[in-house]
Design a protein around this motif. Sequence first.
Motif, PDB file in Angstrom:
ATOM      1  N   SER A 245       1.140 -12.394  -4.074  1.00 46.31           N
ATOM      2  CA  SER A 245       1.410 -12.486  -2.644  1.00 46.31           C
ATOM      3  C   SER A 245       2.629 -11.643  -2.315  1.00 46.31           C
ATOM      4  N   GLU A 246       2.750 -11.282  -1.057  1.00 44.53           N
ATOM      5  CA  GLU A 246       3.844 -10.398  -0.633  1.00 44.53           C
ATOM      6  C   GLU A 246       5.198 -11.011  -0.984  1.00 44.53           C
ATOM      7  N   GLY A 247       6.081 -10.183  -1.512  1.00 39.79           N
ATOM      8  CA  GLY A 247       7.395 -10.650  -1.944  1.00 39.79           C
ATOM      9  C   GLY A 247       7.495 -10.827  -3.440  1.00 39.79           C
ATOM     10  N   ASN A 248       6.356 -10.965  -4.132  1.00 38.99           N
ATOM     11  CA  ASN A 248       6.363 -11.094  -5.582  1.00 38.99           C
ATOM     12  C   ASN A 248       6.486  -9.723  -6.238  1.00 38.99           C
ATOM     13  N   ILE A 249       7.065  -9.682  -7.414  1.00 38.92           N
ATOM     14  CA  ILE A 249       7.245  -8.427  -8.111  1.00 38.92           C
ATOM     15  C   ILE A 249       5.908  -7.767  -8.447  1.00 38.92           C
ATOM     16  N   ASP A 250       4.868  -8.571  -8.745  1.00 38.92           N
ATOM     17  CA  ASP A 250       3.554  -7.987  -9.045  1.00 38.92           C
ATOM     18  C   ASP A 250       2.994  -7.248  -7.828  1.00 38.92           C
ATOM     19  N   TYR A 251       3.190  -7.833  -6.652  1.00 41.64           N
ATOM     20  CA  TYR A 251       2.761  -7.202  -5.403  1.00 41.64           C
ATOM     21  C   TYR A 251       3.480  -5.872  -5.217  1.00 41.64           C
ATOM     22  N   GLU A 252       4.797  -5.885  -5.361  1.00 41.33           N
ATOM     23  CA  GLU A 252       5.586  -4.678  -5.142  1.00 41.33           C
ATOM     24  C   GLU A 252       5.310  -3.626  -6.213  1.00 41.33           C
ATOM     25  N   TYR A 253       5.049  -4.076  -7.437  1.00 39.21           N
ATOM     26  CA  TYR A 253       4.701  -3.163  -8.524  1.00 39.21           C
ATOM     27  C   TYR A 253       3.448  -2.359  -8.175  1.00 39.21           C
ATOM     28  N   LEU A 254       2.400  -3.042  -7.740  1.00 41.52           N
ATOM     29  CA  LEU A 254       1.150  -2.353  -7.425  1.00 41.52           C
ATOM     30  C   LEU A 254       1.308  -1.424  -6.228  1.00 41.52           C
ATOM     31  N   GLU A 255       2.057  -1.866  -5.222  1.00 40.55           N
ATOM     32  CA  GLU A 255       2.287  -1.014  -4.051  1.00 40.55           C
ATOM     33  C   GLU A 255       3.022   0.266  -4.451  1.00 40.55           C
ATOM     34  N   GLU A 256       4.059   0.123  -5.274  1.00 36.26           N
ATOM     35  CA  GLU A 256       4.854   1.291  -5.674  1.00 36.26           C
ATOM     36  C   GLU A 256       4.082   2.189  -6.628  1.00 36.26           C
ATOM     37  N   LEU A 257       3.359   1.604  -7.562  1.00 41.40           N
ATOM     38  CA  LEU A 257       2.541   2.401  -8.475  1.00 41.40           C
ATOM     39  C   LEU A 257       1.521   3.222  -7.694  1.00 41.40           C
ATOM     40  N   ALA A 258       0.864   2.599  -6.727  1.00 40.93           N
ATOM     41  CA  ALA A 258      -0.136   3.301  -5.920  1.00 40.93           C
ATOM     42  C   ALA A 258       0.509   4.447  -5.144  1.00 40.93           C
ATOM     43  N   ARG A 259       1.679   4.192  -4.571  1.00 41.02           N
ATOM     44  CA  ARG A 259       2.365   5.236  -3.806  1.00 41.02           C
ATOM     45  C   ARG A 259       2.697   6.434  -4.685  1.00 41.02           C
ATOM     46  N   ARG A 260       3.239   6.168  -5.885  1.00 39.16           N
ATOM     47  CA  ARG A 260       3.644   7.266  -6.760  1.00 39.16           C
ATOM     48  C   ARG A 260       2.452   8.061  -7.271  1.00 39.16           C
TER      49      ARG A 260
END
Length: 344
Positions: A49-64
């Motif tokens: 869910s938003e705010g969790n490190i797993d959420y942010e990890y996938l968002e950042e990995l996808a962006r890069r």
Amino acid sequence: MIELNYRLAKRLANAALTALTASALTAAVPTGGKAHAQEHTLRVASVASEGNIDYEYLEELARRVTERTDGRIEFNLFHGSQLGSIKEQISSVSSGAIDMTLHDFAALASYVEDIALFNAPYIYRDGAHALTATDPQDSEVMADFNEQVIEAGDIRILGGLYRGARQLTANFAVYGPDDLKGEKIRGVPLPIWTTMLEGMGAIPTPVEWAEVPSALATGLVVGQENPLAGIYQTKIYEVQPYVMITGHMQSVLGLFINEDSWQSLSEQDREVFRDVVDEMEQWSLDRVASEEEAIKEQLRDEGVTVIEPEDGLRNEEFRQAVLEKVAEDFPQWTDDIERIRAID
């Protein structure tokens, strides 16, 4: 500094390999010609869910990845169990209905049963060791298992996300295994969690992550275990006023991709993808290191009692009891656990 230098060297080596691959591909294009790379959109599911490190990890990995492949690889991210439970997500990655997901290695046990050993408690020295031991590029043990998972489930392990050491929470103070006797503690619905919690003295009660808040609020379970960031961000402390710093398991989630989806990418783009996965491993390690002490203080500010070894927490009793239970339930893991512990 040794850990940081190792990760930096690894990224530089991958970057050099990517550059060489790109150069070779460019040289192969006839003069005046134009390379037409196939574009891919990957469907990615998670329970985060938003705010969790797993959420942010996938968002950042996808962006890069999207940025560095000039848009040849794009992502549709489905968080919060939108595409089903983790069991359903893993099955969909195997079939190709979903391209990627992120979860505990034990979630692949329906294809290769003993891969759950990478979630075993008390086998990693720290987060850096856990990431190295679970990366197929660095660990012969994981490379061996990766080939088995590809063969049995058409799923490839790319690397991992470090979420921190898992800690115990409860609605009462816990100092040793005796305090958990007869108490129902939530566990991830996987056999290794059942073994671990039984070793800790508790009655393991499997509950899907999305149902944990209600299970705690209604008293279905009286405790659970997770990294500090997850405990704080999901406000578990509101119904669990005690946090025990047991550090019983280094939490590493594996990044899993359908093998056909992986092979459909160009070699150049696969190298870019691997490089980003390596960077994100270090990103997660740095993120956790910078947050954990601050989170302890934030929990205390919220009125939570944080119990550490200096407060009487008997972590060695937990460690011995859990390792004995793991050896009893999974004797076939002994040799591979020793191989993991020997990884530098």
